[in-house]
Design a protein around this motif. Structure first.
Motif, PDB file in Angstrom:
ATOM      1  N   GLU A  62      -5.868  -5.720   9.645  1.00  0.00           N
ATOM      2  CA  GLU A  62      -6.248  -4.288   8.949  1.00  0.00           C
ATOM      3  C   GLU A  62      -5.924  -3.381   8.268  1.00  0.00           C
ATOM      4  OE1 GLU A  62      -9.180  -3.197  11.786  1.00  0.00           O
ATOM      5  OE2 GLU A  62     -11.039  -4.531  11.588  1.00  0.00           O
ATOM      6  N   ALA A  63      -4.217  -2.957   9.909  1.00  0.00           N
ATOM      7  CA  ALA A  63      -3.844  -2.094   8.661  1.00  0.00           C
ATOM      8  C   ALA A  63      -2.526  -2.092   7.702  1.00  0.00           C
ATOM      9  CB  ALA A  63      -2.445  -2.320   9.893  1.00  0.00           C
ATOM     10  N   ILE A  64      -2.706  -3.730   6.909  1.00  0.00           N
ATOM     11  CA  ILE A  64      -2.640  -3.681   5.566  1.00  0.00           C
ATOM     12  C   ILE A  64      -3.370  -3.512   4.698  1.00  0.00           C
ATOM     13  CG2 ILE A  64      -0.400  -5.648   6.904  1.00  0.00           C
ATOM     14  CD1 ILE A  64      -2.292  -7.746   5.354  1.00  0.00           C
ATOM     15  N   HIS A  65      -4.734  -3.250   4.806  1.00  0.00           N
ATOM     16  CA  HIS A  65      -5.413  -3.060   3.803  1.00  0.00           C
ATOM     17  C   HIS A  65      -5.571  -4.427   3.183  1.00  0.00           C
ATOM     18  CE1 HIS A  65      -4.366   1.420   3.910  1.00  0.00           C
ATOM     19  NE2 HIS A  65      -4.599   0.838   4.340  1.00  0.00           N
ATOM     20  N   PRO A  66      -6.447  -5.249   3.123  1.00  0.00           N
ATOM     21  CA  PRO A  66      -6.587  -6.646   2.881  1.00  0.00           C
ATOM     22  C   PRO A  66      -7.484  -6.274   1.083  1.00  0.00           C
ATOM     23  CG  PRO A  66      -6.399  -6.954   4.998  1.00  0.00           C
ATOM     24  CD  PRO A  66      -7.398  -5.761   4.823  1.00  0.00           C
ATOM     25  N   GLY A  67      -6.997  -6.931   0.208  1.00  0.00           N
ATOM     26  CA  GLY A  67      -7.557  -7.084  -1.050  1.00  0.00           C
ATOM     27  C   GLY A  67      -7.379  -5.369  -1.670  1.00  0.00           C
ATOM     28  N   ARG A  68      -6.126  -4.442  -1.343  1.00  0.00           N
ATOM     29  CA  ARG A  68      -6.004  -3.232  -1.907  1.00  0.00           C
ATOM     30  C   ARG A  68      -4.661  -3.349  -1.768  1.00  0.00           C
ATOM     31  NH1 ARG A  68      -8.392   0.759   1.447  1.00  0.00           N
ATOM     32  NH2 ARG A  68      -8.375  -0.226   3.153  1.00  0.00           N
ATOM     33  N   PHE A  69      -3.867  -3.002  -3.536  1.00  0.00           N
ATOM     34  CA  PHE A  69      -2.908  -2.344  -3.915  1.00  0.00           C
ATOM     35  C   PHE A  69      -1.457  -1.341  -2.891  1.00  0.00           C
ATOM     36  CE2 PHE A  69      -3.633  -3.972  -7.817  1.00  0.00           C
ATOM     37  CZ  PHE A  69      -2.698  -5.367  -7.586  1.00  0.00           C
ATOM     38  N   LYS A  70      -0.964  -1.135  -2.191  1.00  0.00           N
ATOM     39  CA  LYS A  70       0.095  -0.169  -1.425  1.00  0.00           C
ATOM     40  C   LYS A  70      -0.942   1.566  -1.706  1.00  0.00           C
ATOM     41  CE  LYS A  70       4.239  -0.420  -3.848  1.00  0.00           C
ATOM     42  NZ  LYS A  70       5.398  -1.303  -4.068  1.00  0.00           N
ATOM     43  N   ASP A  71      -1.110   1.771  -1.007  1.00  0.00           N
ATOM     44  CA  ASP A  71      -1.010   2.948  -1.096  1.00  0.00           C
ATOM     45  C   ASP A  71       0.769   4.141  -0.795  1.00  0.00           C
ATOM     46  OD1 ASP A  71      -1.445   3.085   2.042  1.00  0.00           O
ATOM     47  OD2 ASP A  71      -3.155   4.429   1.997  1.00  0.00           O
ATOM     48  N   LYS A  72       1.646   3.745  -0.560  1.00  0.00           N
ATOM     49  CA  LYS A  72       2.528   3.804   0.109  1.00  0.00           C
ATOM     50  C   LYS A  72       3.825   3.384  -0.211  1.00  0.00           C
ATOM     51  CE  LYS A  72       2.486   2.814   4.882  1.00  0.00           C
ATOM     52  NZ  LYS A  72       2.418   3.248   6.292  1.00  0.00           N
ATOM     53  N   ALA A  73       5.024   3.596  -0.540  1.00  0.00           N
ATOM     54  CA  ALA A  73       6.396   2.832  -0.951  1.00  0.00           C
ATOM     55  C   ALA A  73       6.763   2.190  -0.053  1.00  0.00           C
ATOM     56  CB  ALA A  73       6.842   4.220  -1.800  1.00  0.00           C
ATOM     57  N   ASN A  74       6.694   0.945  -0.058  1.00  0.00           N
ATOM     58  CA  ASN A  74       7.304   0.060   0.010  1.00  0.00           C
ATOM     59  C   ASN A  74       9.591  -0.198  -0.229  1.00  0.00           C
ATOM     60  OD1 ASN A  74       6.727  -1.533  -1.393  1.00  0.00           O
ATOM     61  ND2 ASN A  74       5.002  -2.969  -0.364  1.00  0.00           N
ATOM     62  N   ARG A  75      10.143  -0.862   1.111  1.00  0.00           N
ATOM     63  CA  ARG A  75      11.100  -0.906   0.362  1.00  0.00           C
ATOM     64  C   ARG A  75      11.321  -2.557   1.581  1.00  0.00           C
ATOM     65  NH1 ARG A  75      14.841   1.271   4.008  1.00  0.00           N
ATOM     66  NH2 ARG A  75      14.147   2.928   5.853  1.00  0.00           N
ATOM     67  N   ALA A  76      12.772  -2.959   1.030  1.00  0.00           N
ATOM     68  CA  ALA A  76      13.354  -4.137   2.312  1.00  0.00           C
ATOM     69  C   ALA A  76      14.556  -3.789   2.116  1.00  0.00           C
ATOM     70  CB  ALA A  76      13.417  -5.510   1.382  1.00  0.00           C
ATOM     71  N   GLY A  77      15.573  -3.160   3.387  1.00  0.00           N
ATOM     72  CA  GLY A  77      16.257  -2.599   3.484  1.00  0.00           C
ATOM     73  C   GLY A  77      16.667  -1.284   2.593  1.00  0.00           C
ATOM     74  N   GLY A  78      17.644  -1.514   1.063  1.00  0.00           N
ATOM     75  CA  GLY A  78      17.823   0.203   0.895  1.00  0.00           C
ATOM     76  C   GLY A  78      17.507  -0.400  -0.162  1.00  0.00           C
ATOM     77  N   THR A  79      16.178  -1.356  -1.324  1.00  0.00           N
ATOM     78  CA  THR A  79      15.157  -1.748  -2.264  1.00  0.00           C
ATOM     79  C   THR A  79      14.142  -1.114  -2.333  1.00  0.00           C
ATOM     80  OG1 THR A  79      16.971  -4.060  -2.668  1.00  0.00           O
ATOM     81  CG2 THR A  79      15.014  -2.985  -3.623  1.00  0.00           C
ATOM     82  N   TRP A  80      13.874  -0.078  -3.039  1.00  0.00           N
ATOM     83  CA  TRP A  80      12.477   0.471  -3.268  1.00  0.00           C
ATOM     84  C   TRP A  80      11.795  -0.284  -4.009  1.00  0.00           C
ATOM     85  CZ3 TRP A  80      10.694   4.092   0.039  1.00  0.00           C
ATOM     86  CH2 TRP A  80      11.309   4.275   0.954  1.00  0.00           C
ATOM     87  N   PHE A  81       9.957  -0.633  -4.416  1.00  0.00           N
ATOM     88  CA  PHE A  81       9.701  -1.461  -5.103  1.00  0.00           C
ATOM     89  C   PHE A  81       8.944  -0.160  -6.071  1.00  0.00           C
ATOM     90  CE2 PHE A  81      10.586  -4.833  -1.576  1.00  0.00           C
ATOM     91  CZ  PHE A  81      10.897  -5.760  -2.119  1.00  0.00           C
ATOM     92  N   ALA A  82       8.504  -0.886  -6.417  1.00  0.00           N
ATOM     93  CA  ALA A  82       7.579  -0.440  -7.561  1.00  0.00           C
ATOM     94  C   ALA A  82       6.795   0.606  -6.610  1.00  0.00           C
ATOM     95  CB  ALA A  82       6.553  -1.052  -8.381  1.00  0.00           C
ATOM     96  N   ASP A  83       6.746   2.192  -7.457  1.00  0.00           N
ATOM     97  CA  ASP A  83       6.076   3.354  -7.097  1.00  0.00           C
ATOM     98  C   ASP A  83       4.058   2.732  -6.960  1.00  0.00           C
ATOM     99  OD1 ASP A  83       4.343   5.793  -7.242  1.00  0.00           O
ATOM    100  OD2 ASP A  83       5.977   6.787  -6.679  1.00  0.00           O
ATOM    101  N   PRO A  84       3.819   3.366  -5.961  1.00  0.00           N
ATOM    102  CA  PRO A  84       2.496   2.808  -6.222  1.00  0.00           C
ATOM    103  C   PRO A  84       1.444   3.527  -7.042  1.00  0.00           C
ATOM    104  CG  PRO A  84       3.510   3.271  -3.710  1.00  0.00           C
ATOM    105  CD  PRO A  84       4.048   4.351  -4.547  1.00  0.00           C
TER     106      PRO A  84
END
Length: 514
Positions: A338-360
């Motif tokens: 439930e915490a990952i919001h199934p079926g919905r795009f992200k509502d906050k920025a995410n990253r792996a290490g120091g690499t940030w992905f697309a802005d929500p």
């Protein structure tokens, strides 16, 4: 496999060398591989070699911003608090320069247990902004040239979220380490300048599209169209046909569906023996302590094994986006997700290490542009590679991005009736490093990585019974971590070679997207 000399195995190693069971690569470094060039073996095992030479060191300075840490160029720079002055190790095909500097600090990632670390992107930025010091032993400075540093920083500040997050990271490293205050001030100045540039975005450039990523996608499409990096071997029907639906009496579809989902989960840390995972996926039995991981195994397998879910068409960007959300909802439909919001795009920025992905705010717009670029590719293999790489680069969800984007790539090949791309555990590091190289502006490693995945998958006898197939994969080292083994090709594996002359690049970009 490399073996290192200790106080207790010196005689054993010497006897093994005399009998031909081991080969000595360098002082204290031996290998069970007596055929491969020592230079290649050293360059392919840099973290383990460093753990032997300099336990507790951190790959730093210029090496920290290179995708292979500088192994291909023959030089790796490490910071080691144990050295009194700079020391240069000479190995076959590789020099290791140890300079006095702090050990691991906040954000640095451990590459080998208790051994070697890689500098975070924040630390790497600070170290490479240090005053340039030309070392006589090298004839060069240990920090990257200014153009490289500028490009490195620009890739980490493509949006205001990334720029501000990057500044927070370097400030954290500075505070926790007590070093690099002057360099941190320089980063702050650069970030403020970058934010002003983004505030004055050129007319016609949509704020809802990540234009930096779009440029990476265009470059990847151009390289795929040229067909010069292994992908041309799968043009014109060379990629094997494969059932896109279960066929009575034919094990192939469900065997591949299981192992695609099994290895895709394993990449993300869901680590079960294949026999145990099969019980969970097919028989719905699991320990309560394994609830979340068990649901991941079962839900992902069901997506791959159900043609109605797996083979959904996408004739427009709207359908493509709807498919991603559908698969993500099915993957995360149990209570533990439930915490990952199934079926919905992200509502906050995410990253792996120091690499940030697309802005929500840019996720949907950038996915639409990626879909349009992918339409310029005609070969199913090329379209699948592009789909996998572009979608995971956007990282549209809070969690489950890798699994859903690999499923999306398999969907492209499944709809074409072609063999899909399985990534065994032993190949995991190649996959992750190739994606990291793409994020850093180099699309070639992902093309080479996926064509190697295609060669591997094509060689697998999916028509065998599950125990026979699993044993075959064990004999190929498929389930071993990459630091312990390499893929062992089967005797029947063929060498797929290009059948066409490379196409010229003909993709010039999709124009302006508002």
């Amino acid at each position: 496999m490399l073996i290192f000399r200790t106080a207790t195995n010196r005689t054993t190693l010497a006897n093994a060398v005399r009998s031909g069971r081991l080969v000595r690569l360098d002082e204290g470094i031996y290998s069970t591989d007596t055929q491969t060039d020592p230079i290649v073996q050293i360059q392919q095992n840099v973290p383990r070699v460093l753990a032997y030479l300099r336990p507790g060191c951190v790959i730093s300075h210029h090496s920290a911003i290179l995708e292979d840490f500088g192994a291909a160029d023959g030089l790796v720079i490490v910071s080691d608090p144990a050295v009194a002055q700079s020391y240069l190790h000479h190995l076959p095909g590789l020099k290791v320069l140890a300079v006095k500097g702090p050990g691991p600090v906040v954000g640095d990632s451990e590459l080998t247990a208790g051994g070697v670390y890689a500098a975070s992107v924040w630390r790497a930025a600070l170290e490479n902004l240090e005053p340039r010091r030309r070392l006589r032993a090298l004839g060069r400075s240990i920090v990257a040239p200014p153009p490289e540093i500028e490009a490195f920083l620009a890739r980490r500040m493509t949006t205001s979220v990334e720029a501000e997050g990057f500044l927070q990271g370097v400030n954290l490293v500075m505070r926790e380490s007590g070093q690099w205050s002057a360099e941190c001030a320089r980063v702050s100045t650069l970030v403020q300048s970058r934010l002003r540039q983004m505030a004055a975005l050129a007319p016609g450039m949509s704020p809802w599209v990540d234009h930096q990523r779009v440029r990476l996608f265009e470059d990847l499409a151009n390289q795929l169209l040229r067909g010069q990096f292994g992908n041309e071997a799968f043009w014109g029907g060379r990629l094997l046909d494969f059932p896109s639906r279960p066929v009575p009496g034919d094990r192939r579809f469900l065997n591949l569906a299981f192992y695609e989902s099994y290895f895709s989960n394993y990449i993300e840390g869901t680590e079960f023996a294949p026999e145990d995972a099969r019980v969970i996926a097919l028989e719905e039995r699991q320990d309560k302590a394994q609830s979340k991981e068990g649901h991941d195994i079962r839900s992902l397998y069901r997506l791959y094994a159900d043609p109605e879910s797996f083979l959904r068409e996408d004739h427009s960007p709207d359908e493509f986006i709807a498919n991603l959300k559908f698969w993500h909802a099915r993957f995360g439909e149990h209570i533990d997700k439930e915490a990952i919001h199934p079926g919905r795009f992200k509502d906050k920025a995410n990253r792996a290490g120091g690499t940030w992905f697309a802005d929500p705010a840019q996720v949907e717009g950038t996915l639409r542009v990626a879909w349009e670029i992918g339409q310029h590719l005609s070969e199913p293999f090329d379209r699948a590679v592009f789909r996998a790489v572009s979608t995971v680069s956007i990282h549209p969800f809070l969690d489950g991005n890798g699994r859903i984007t690999r499923l999306a790539a398999a969907n492209v090949l499944g709809r074409a009736g072609k063999m899909r791309l399985m990534i065994p555990t032993v190949f995991r590091e190649d996959y992750i490093l190739a994606l990291r190289a793409f994020s850093n502006g180099n699309p070639v490693p992902v093309i080479r990585m996926f064509q190697q995945a295609a060669r591997i998958t094509t060689s697998v006898p999916f028509d065998r019974s599950f125990p026979e197939l699993t044993q075959w994969l064990r004999e190929r080292n498929a389930f071993l971590p990459p630091e312990e083994a390499k893929w062992r090709p089967a005797p029947e594996e063929s060498d797929l070679r290009p059948t066409k002359k490379p196409k010229p690049s003909c993709f010039s970009g999709p124009g302006t997207y508002d």
